[in-house]
Every structure is written in C-alpha cells, then in structure tokens.
Design a protein around this motif. Structure first.
Motif, PDB file in Angstrom:
ATOM      1  N   GLN A 145       5.468  -2.194 -11.061  1.00 41.55           N
ATOM      2  CA  GLN A 145       5.238  -1.259  -9.989  1.00 41.55           C
ATOM      3  C   GLN A 145       3.953  -0.986 -10.101  1.00 41.55           C
ATOM      4  OE1 GLN A 145       8.588   1.247  -9.675  1.00 41.55           O
ATOM      5  NE2 GLN A 145       9.795  -0.182  -9.055  1.00 41.55           N
ATOM      6  N   LEU A 146       3.966  -0.002 -10.978  1.00 35.94           N
ATOM      7  CA  LEU A 146       1.987   0.066 -10.984  1.00 35.94           C
ATOM      8  C   LEU A 146       0.834  -0.721 -10.650  1.00 35.94           C
ATOM      9  CD1 LEU A 146       2.373   1.952 -14.605  1.00 35.94           C
ATOM     10  CD2 LEU A 146       2.551   3.212 -12.233  1.00 35.94           C
ATOM     11  N   ARG A 147       1.281  -1.691 -10.978  1.00 39.37           N
ATOM     12  CA  ARG A 147       0.442  -3.052 -10.902  1.00 39.37           C
ATOM     13  C   ARG A 147       0.103  -3.190  -9.122  1.00 39.37           C
ATOM     14  NH1 ARG A 147      -2.027  -6.234 -14.271  1.00 39.37           N
ATOM     15  NH2 ARG A 147      -1.822  -6.252 -16.492  1.00 39.37           N
ATOM     16  N   ALA A 148       1.610  -3.193  -8.569  1.00 41.28           N
ATOM     17  CA  ALA A 148       1.099  -3.673  -7.387  1.00 41.28           C
ATOM     18  C   ALA A 148       0.814  -2.283  -6.894  1.00 41.28           C
ATOM     19  CB  ALA A 148       2.382  -3.586  -6.609  1.00 41.28           C
ATOM     20  N   GLU A 149       0.590  -0.949  -7.544  1.00 47.35           N
ATOM     21  CA  GLU A 149      -0.144  -0.007  -6.750  1.00 47.35           C
ATOM     22  C   GLU A 149      -1.861   0.394  -6.715  1.00 47.35           C
ATOM     23  OE1 GLU A 149       1.593   4.110  -8.854  1.00 47.35           O
ATOM     24  OE2 GLU A 149       3.742   3.911  -7.499  1.00 47.35           O
ATOM     25  N   VAL A 150      -1.623   0.063  -7.961  1.00 46.18           N
ATOM     26  CA  VAL A 150      -3.335  -0.152  -8.460  1.00 46.18           C
ATOM     27  C   VAL A 150      -3.888  -1.523  -7.213  1.00 46.18           C
ATOM     28  CG1 VAL A 150      -5.117  -0.818 -10.251  1.00 46.18           C
ATOM     29  CG2 VAL A 150      -3.092   0.081 -10.663  1.00 46.18           C
ATOM     30  N   ALA A 151      -3.107  -2.840  -7.212  1.00 46.27           N
ATOM     31  CA  ALA A 151      -3.957  -3.972  -6.366  1.00 46.27           C
ATOM     32  C   ALA A 151      -4.312  -3.044  -4.912  1.00 46.27           C
ATOM     33  CB  ALA A 151      -3.121  -4.904  -5.729  1.00 46.27           C
ATOM     34  N   SER A 152      -2.838  -2.443  -4.607  1.00 47.25           N
ATOM     35  CA  SER A 152      -3.032  -1.880  -3.016  1.00 47.25           C
ATOM     36  C   SER A 152      -4.281  -0.633  -3.106  1.00 47.25           C
ATOM     37  CB  SER A 152      -1.659  -0.594  -3.000  1.00 47.25           C
ATOM     38  OG  SER A 152      -1.460  -0.110  -1.359  1.00 47.25           O
ATOM     39  N   LYS A 153      -4.323   0.501  -3.999  1.00 52.86           N
ATOM     40  CA  LYS A 153      -5.649   1.278  -4.330  1.00 52.86           C
ATOM     41  C   LYS A 153      -6.874   0.500  -4.256  1.00 52.86           C
ATOM     42  CE  LYS A 153      -3.075   5.621  -6.017  1.00 52.86           C
ATOM     43  NZ  LYS A 153      -2.905   6.021  -7.280  1.00 52.86           N
ATOM     44  N   ASN A 154      -6.945  -0.760  -5.419  1.00 57.09           N
ATOM     45  CA  ASN A 154      -8.382  -1.357  -5.283  1.00 57.09           C
ATOM     46  C   ASN A 154      -8.483  -1.743  -3.755  1.00 57.09           C
ATOM     47  OD1 ASN A 154      -8.658  -1.012  -7.893  1.00 57.09           O
ATOM     48  ND2 ASN A 154      -7.391  -2.775  -8.551  1.00 57.09           N
ATOM     49  N   GLN A 155      -7.590  -2.161  -3.287  1.00 58.86           N
ATOM     50  CA  GLN A 155      -7.843  -3.207  -1.213  1.00 58.86           C
ATOM     51  C   GLN A 155      -8.073  -1.309  -0.741  1.00 58.86           C
ATOM     52  OE1 GLN A 155      -3.927  -4.441   0.135  1.00 58.86           O
ATOM     53  NE2 GLN A 155      -4.298  -6.460  -0.850  1.00 58.86           N
ATOM     54  N   GLN A 156      -7.223  -0.546  -1.319  1.00 63.60           N
ATOM     55  CA  GLN A 156      -8.248   1.200   0.036  1.00 63.60           C
ATOM     56  C   GLN A 156      -9.032   0.899  -0.792  1.00 63.60           C
ATOM     57  OE1 GLN A 156      -4.950   3.996  -0.104  1.00 63.60           O
ATOM     58  NE2 GLN A 156      -3.583   2.569  -0.555  1.00 63.60           N
ATOM     59  N   ILE A 157      -9.867   0.701  -1.631  1.00 64.95           N
ATOM     60  CA  ILE A 157     -10.921   1.725  -2.555  1.00 64.95           C
ATOM     61  C   ILE A 157     -12.127   0.171  -1.748  1.00 64.95           C
ATOM     62  CG2 ILE A 157     -12.665   1.687  -3.656  1.00 64.95           C
ATOM     63  CD1 ILE A 157     -10.286   2.799  -5.583  1.00 64.95           C
ATOM     64  N   GLU A 158     -11.978  -0.753  -1.714  1.00 64.62           N
ATOM     65  CA  GLU A 158     -13.199  -1.665  -1.478  1.00 64.62           C
ATOM     66  C   GLU A 158     -12.383  -1.876   0.055  1.00 64.62           C
ATOM     67  OE1 GLU A 158     -11.105  -5.634  -1.349  1.00 64.62           O
ATOM     68  OE2 GLU A 158     -11.187  -5.529  -4.175  1.00 64.62           O
ATOM     69  N   LEU A 159     -12.029  -1.294   1.377  1.00 66.61           N
ATOM     70  CA  LEU A 159     -12.122  -0.463   2.532  1.00 66.61           C
ATOM     71  C   LEU A 159     -12.600   0.322   2.678  1.00 66.61           C
ATOM     72  CD1 LEU A 159     -11.374  -1.467   5.377  1.00 66.61           C
ATOM     73  CD2 LEU A 159      -9.379  -0.201   4.838  1.00 66.61           C
ATOM     74  N   ILE A 160     -12.373   1.573   1.846  1.00 62.85           N
ATOM     75  CA  ILE A 160     -13.104   2.972   1.800  1.00 62.85           C
ATOM     76  C   ILE A 160     -14.519   2.381   1.769  1.00 62.85           C
ATOM     77  CG2 ILE A 160     -13.844   5.152   0.933  1.00 62.85           C
ATOM     78  CD1 ILE A 160     -10.455   5.275   0.820  1.00 62.85           C
TER      79      ILE A 160
END
Length: 302
Positions: A145-160
């Motif tokens: 779950q943590l890996r999925a959250e980190v991956a999601s946040k990385n996508q958000q950070i890349e978008l930002i």
C-alpha cells in the motif's frame, strides 16, 4: 566327625557363591543406570542447547519484525511531508524494509525447520512463530500500500513540477513582456514629459536682456522697435514647468507685456483683489496657449 566338618564348609562355599553372584548383578545394574543417566544428561544438554538456539532465533526474528514495524511507522509519518527529497527518502526506506522483510521471512522459515528438526514439541514456540508469520504478512500488505501511495505521490509531484515549470516559463515570458512594456511606457512618459515641458521668464527688459533672453529688433532710429525672444537664449535661464501643471502665472508689476506670441483667446488677465500692482495670467486653454511656442516671456514695468 569328618562329615560334620564337611557340611559347614559346603554351606560356607555355597553362601560365598551366592554373595558373589548378587554383587556382580548389582555392579551391572549400577553400570547400566550410570549409562542411562549419562544418556539422559546428554539428551537434556542437547535439548537445552536446541532450546537456547531456538530462543535466540525466535528473538532475532521478533526483533526483525519489530524493526519493520518501526520503519513502516516512520514511512507513514514521512509520507505526509512534501518535497522531492522526502519522496527519495521514502523510496530508500521502502527498499530497506524490503530487505528486512526478506531477512525476516528467511529467519522464520529457518526457525520453523529447526523446530521441526529438533522434535521439540512446545506450543508456545509454535504460537510465537505463527504470530510472527501473520505479522509479517500484514506488514507485506502495508508495504504494498505504501509503495502504491508513494508512486501516486510521485505522479502528483511530477504533474505539479510540470505545471510549476510551465508557470515559470510563463512567468519569465510575462516578466520579459512586462519589462518591454515598462520600457515602452517609460519611453512614452519621457517623450510625453518632454512634449509637455514649457519654459517661462518674467522680469524687466534690462533683467531679461542681461540674461541673454530678449533683444529689441526692427524700427528706425530706435522708433518702433519691438522686443523679441533671442534665438540664442539659454534654456537654463528660464523656469521649466509642465503644461499639465501650469495654470496661472503671478505678475508683480503695474504694467507688463507678453514678448512671446500666444493666442489671446487661450488666456485671460486677472487683477488681484487686494494689491493693484499684482496681476495673474490665467491659462484657459493650455493646448492652444502653447501651440505656437513652448516659451513664455513677460516683460514688466513699474
């Protein structure tokens, strides 16, 4: 008599034989019991050694699982913070947790094998091992779950970051545009200020002539000569003002004359209500007043 002596002797010999036989059996029993005791002691020692080894392995496995739990809590608390640096730390921490999970899993499997091999039938051991296995399974799910959250946040950070870069580019373009517009406005203001600059001078003919501003021209034998603005007049000897700010000029004299040419319908002369020697030249149409000349020269008398 002889028979009497032989009978006791036979009895004594028979008793000795019986005693000897009993003593031998006891020695054999003692030896057998000693061997059994040594075997039991050896088995107990081996069992204690196996038990201590199992305890050590179990403690190590529990420490590893506890360390995984501690690092998971650290990751959860860190994941609430922003920044690319924090995300990098999260990935490194998850990598360490993965290694710990592998080590813990190997330790638990090894512990199960040793427990089975040792034939130590202790429910407490088995329960603790089963509990560790369950905890490790839960932690594996948490890590996923943590890996999925980190991956999601990385996508958000890349978008930002992409939006931020785009905004920065737009900001740079806007700054350049603003800078260009500012330069244009400054140039226009400077040009406008120059266009709106006018100059005036007030004084007697003598005062103005000494400054090199006016001179008398034309006429015959000094008759009919007129006062004109001198072409070589120095601008610094005039008072500089702005058309938009100049509305009237105070003239402290009983008589005066406008040397420069200005349309008569663009200004008016107003007498001061208290001092009859003070008059005001009031500009009623600034654009028309200054259209012929940007200079106003007034000569005074009296």
């Amino acid at each position: 008599m002889l028979n009497k002596i032989k009978l006791p002797m036979a009895l004594m010999l028979s008793g000795a034989v019986v005693l000897s036989s009993c003593s031998k059996k006891k020695d054999e029993q003692i030896a057998q019991q000693s061997s059994q005791i040594e075997t039991i002691q050896q088995e107990l020692a081996e069992r204690d050694s196996t038990y201590n080894e199992l305890i050590g392995m179990l403690n190590k496995a529990e420490e590893q699982v506890a360390e995984i739990s501690r690092r998971e809590n650290l990751v959860v608390s860190t994941s609430g913070e922003e920044g690319k640096k924090k995300e990098g730390q999260l990935l490194e921490e998850l990598q360490l947790i993965d290694e710990l999970v592998k080590e813990s899993n190997a330790s638990i499997q090894n512990l199960k094998a040793q427990l089975k091999k040792s034939n130590v039938q202790l429910n407490a051991f088995q329960n603790r091992i089963d509990k560790l296995s369950d905890m490790l399974d839960v932690q594996k799910e948490t890590i996923t779950q943590l890996r999925a959250e980190v991956a999601s946040k990385n996508q958000q950070i890349e978008l930002i970051s992409s939006k931020y870069d785009s905004i920065q580019i737009q900001t740079v373009d806007q700054k350049q545009l603003i800078a260009e517009q500012t330069r244009e406005i400054e140039l226009l203001n400077d040009t406008n200020n120059k266009l709106n600059k006018v100059h005036y001078a007030v004084g007697t003919f003598k005062e103005l002539k000494e400054k090199g501003l006016v001179d008398k021209e034309g006429g015959f034998l000094w008759i009919g000569r007129t006062i004109d603005l001198k072409a070589t007049a120095n601008t610094e000897d005039f008072v500089e003002t702005d058309i938009r700010e100049f509305s009237e000029l105070k003239i402290d004299a009983s008589k005066f004359e406008l040397v420069t040419e200005h349309p008569k319908d663009s200004y008016t002369i107003v007498q001061d209500e208290i001092n009859e020697n003070v008059k005001y030249l009031k500009v009623t149409d600034a654009k028309k007043f200054w259209e012929i000349s940007n200079y106003l020269v007034v000569t005074t008398k009296g």
